[in-house]
Design an enzyme around this catalytic site. Structure first.
Site, PDB file in Angstrom:
ATOM      1  N   ASP A 136      46.325  43.797  56.159  1.00  0.00           N
ATOM      2  CA  ASP A 136      47.460  43.693  57.070  1.00  0.00           C
ATOM      3  C   ASP A 136      48.512  44.868  56.177  1.00  0.00           C
ATOM      4  O   ASP A 136      48.188  45.459  55.323  1.00  0.00           O
ATOM      5  CB  ASP A 136      48.002  42.350  57.340  1.00  0.00           C
ATOM      6  CG  ASP A 136      48.654  41.656  56.080  1.00  0.00           C
ATOM      7  OD1 ASP A 136      48.584  42.160  55.061  1.00  0.00           O
ATOM      8  OD2 ASP A 136      49.311  40.574  56.165  1.00  0.00           O
ATOM      9  N   HIS A 153      28.865  33.429  40.475  1.00  0.00           N
ATOM     10  CA  HIS A 153      28.700  31.860  40.950  1.00  0.00           C
ATOM     11  C   HIS A 153      28.548  31.806  42.201  1.00  0.00           C
ATOM     12  O   HIS A 153      27.995  30.738  42.677  1.00  0.00           O
ATOM     13  CB  HIS A 153      29.821  30.865  40.211  1.00  0.00           C
ATOM     14  CG  HIS A 153      29.766  30.850  38.622  1.00  0.00           C
ATOM     15  ND1 HIS A 153      30.284  29.939  37.990  1.00  0.00           N
ATOM     16  CD2 HIS A 153      28.836  31.473  37.697  1.00  0.00           C
ATOM     17  CE1 HIS A 153      30.085  29.796  36.753  1.00  0.00           C
ATOM     18  NE2 HIS A 153      29.265  30.907  36.475  1.00  0.00           N
ATOM     19  N   HIS A 159      23.435  27.992  41.313  1.00  0.00           N
ATOM     20  CA  HIS A 159      24.589  28.297  42.172  1.00  0.00           C
ATOM     21  C   HIS A 159      24.011  28.726  43.419  1.00  0.00           C
ATOM     22  O   HIS A 159      24.638  28.574  44.483  1.00  0.00           O
ATOM     23  CB  HIS A 159      25.183  29.815  41.482  1.00  0.00           C
ATOM     24  CG  HIS A 159      25.652  29.574  40.126  1.00  0.00           C
ATOM     25  ND1 HIS A 159      26.754  28.628  39.976  1.00  0.00           N
ATOM     26  CD2 HIS A 159      25.495  29.754  39.066  1.00  0.00           C
ATOM     27  CE1 HIS A 159      27.204  28.566  38.592  1.00  0.00           C
ATOM     28  NE2 HIS A 159      26.245  29.402  38.049  1.00  0.00           N
ATOM     29  N   CYS A 182      45.968  40.763  51.797  1.00  0.00           N
ATOM     30  CA  CYS A 182      47.196  40.604  52.626  1.00  0.00           C
ATOM     31  C   CYS A 182      48.124  40.199  51.552  1.00  0.00           C
ATOM     32  O   CYS A 182      47.998  40.611  50.275  1.00  0.00           O
ATOM     33  CB  CYS A 182      46.873  39.677  53.507  1.00  0.00           C
ATOM     34  SG  CYS A 182      46.495  37.708  53.209  1.00  0.00           S
ATOM     35  N   THR A 225      49.460  37.428  50.242  1.00  0.00           N
ATOM     36  CA  THR A 225      49.034  36.453  49.286  1.00  0.00           C
ATOM     37  C   THR A 225      47.417  36.635  49.118  1.00  0.00           C
ATOM     38  O   THR A 225      46.961  35.883  48.238  1.00  0.00           O
ATOM     39  CB  THR A 225      49.371  34.995  49.476  1.00  0.00           C
ATOM     40  OG1 THR A 225      48.660  34.833  51.021  1.00  0.00           O
ATOM     41  CG2 THR A 225      50.774  35.047  49.863  1.00  0.00           C
ATOM     42  N   ARG A 236      24.003  25.542  45.553  1.00  0.00           N
ATOM     43  CA  ARG A 236      25.041  24.984  45.850  1.00  0.00           C
ATOM     44  C   ARG A 236      25.413  25.997  47.130  1.00  0.00           C
ATOM     45  O   ARG A 236      25.977  25.491  48.030  1.00  0.00           O
ATOM     46  CB  ARG A 236      26.183  25.212  44.839  1.00  0.00           C
ATOM     47  CG  ARG A 236      25.871  24.312  43.596  1.00  0.00           C
ATOM     48  CD  ARG A 236      26.412  24.448  42.282  1.00  0.00           C
ATOM     49  NE  ARG A 236      26.104  23.510  41.481  1.00  0.00           N
ATOM     50  CZ  ARG A 236      26.244  23.701  40.116  1.00  0.00           C
ATOM     51  NH1 ARG A 236      26.798  24.731  39.767  1.00  0.00           N
ATOM     52  NH2 ARG A 236      25.902  22.776  39.089  1.00  0.00           N
TER      53      ARG A 236
HETATM   54  C1  RB5 Z   1      52.684  38.632  55.843  1.00  0.00           C
HETATM   55  O1  RB5 Z   1      54.293  38.554  55.579  1.00  0.00           O
HETATM   56  C2  RB5 Z   1      51.860  37.636  55.013  1.00  0.00           C
HETATM   57  O2  RB5 Z   1      52.516  36.422  55.688  1.00  0.00           O
HETATM   58  C3  RB5 Z   1      50.710  37.780  55.162  1.00  0.00           C
HETATM   59  O3  RB5 Z   1      50.264  39.106  54.542  1.00  0.00           O
HETATM   60  C4  RB5 Z   1      49.792  36.970  54.021  1.00  0.00           C
HETATM   61  O4  RB5 Z   1      50.088  36.572  52.982  1.00  0.00           O
HETATM   62  C5  RB5 Z   1      49.406  35.605  54.731  1.00  0.00           C
HETATM   63  O5  RB5 Z   1      48.616  34.848  54.538  1.00  0.00           O
END
Ligand code: RB5
Length: 146
Positions: free
Chosen positions: A4, A94, A129, A61, A63, A132
């Site tokens: 994104d 794994h 692995h 993205c 996070t 699993r």
């Molecule tokens: C975008 O602001 C952010 O929420 C997205 O990139 C991501 O981190 C969501 O999980």
């Protein structure tokens, strides 16, 4: 490759490294740093990997969470959130992860490249692995798939 807007810059850095190394790849979007919604790109790359069009996916993205959570809704996808090289190596060795999800806002360009390099060079160990991994799909439990 998919991201994104929050992962766009890191994706550009990794693609530049791919080009320098002569590694073939496809960029499934997004195509600018303008705000967009990660599920669109997560589903696109999950479909491309699930069908075998591409063997592995690299996603970004902010996070790494949203794009990974979405991709993992696809039964054949094992998307691993990889924030350092050790996690990336273990995700392949794994978990036989087929998508490496990177938190673009929490790693540098250099760290992102190192994570991808490690993910691509590590090999699944199989053995215990595999047992699993075989037990992960909901339809192998005999229980509810809801
Ligand atoms: C975008 O602001 C952010 O929420 C997205 O990139 C991501 O981190 C969501 O999980």
């Amino acid at each position: 490759m998919a991201s994104d807007h929050a992962g766009f810059a890191r994706k550009q850095a990794v693609m530049a490294w791919f080009r320098a190394e002569g590694i073939r790849f496809a960029d499934l979007g997004c195509y600018s740093a303008e705000s967009c919604d990660y599920p669109e790109f997560a589903h696109a790359i999950a479909r491309a990997v699930s069908t075998g069009e591409y063997p592995l996916g690299i996603t970004f993205c902010g996070t790494g969470q949203g794009i990974s959570i979405t991709a993992n809704k696809h039964q054949k996808i094992r998307s691993a959130l990889c924030w350092n090289t050790e996690i990336a190596r273990l995700a392949r060795e794994h978990n036989d992860a087929n998508i490496c999800a990177i938190p673009g806002r929490f790693v540098t360009d250099e760290e992102a490249v190192a994570i991808v390099k490690t993910f691509l060079s590590a090999r699944f160990e199989g053995g215990r692995h595999q047992r699993r991994i075989d037990a992960i799909p909901l339809d192998c439990t005999g229980g509810s798939t809801s």
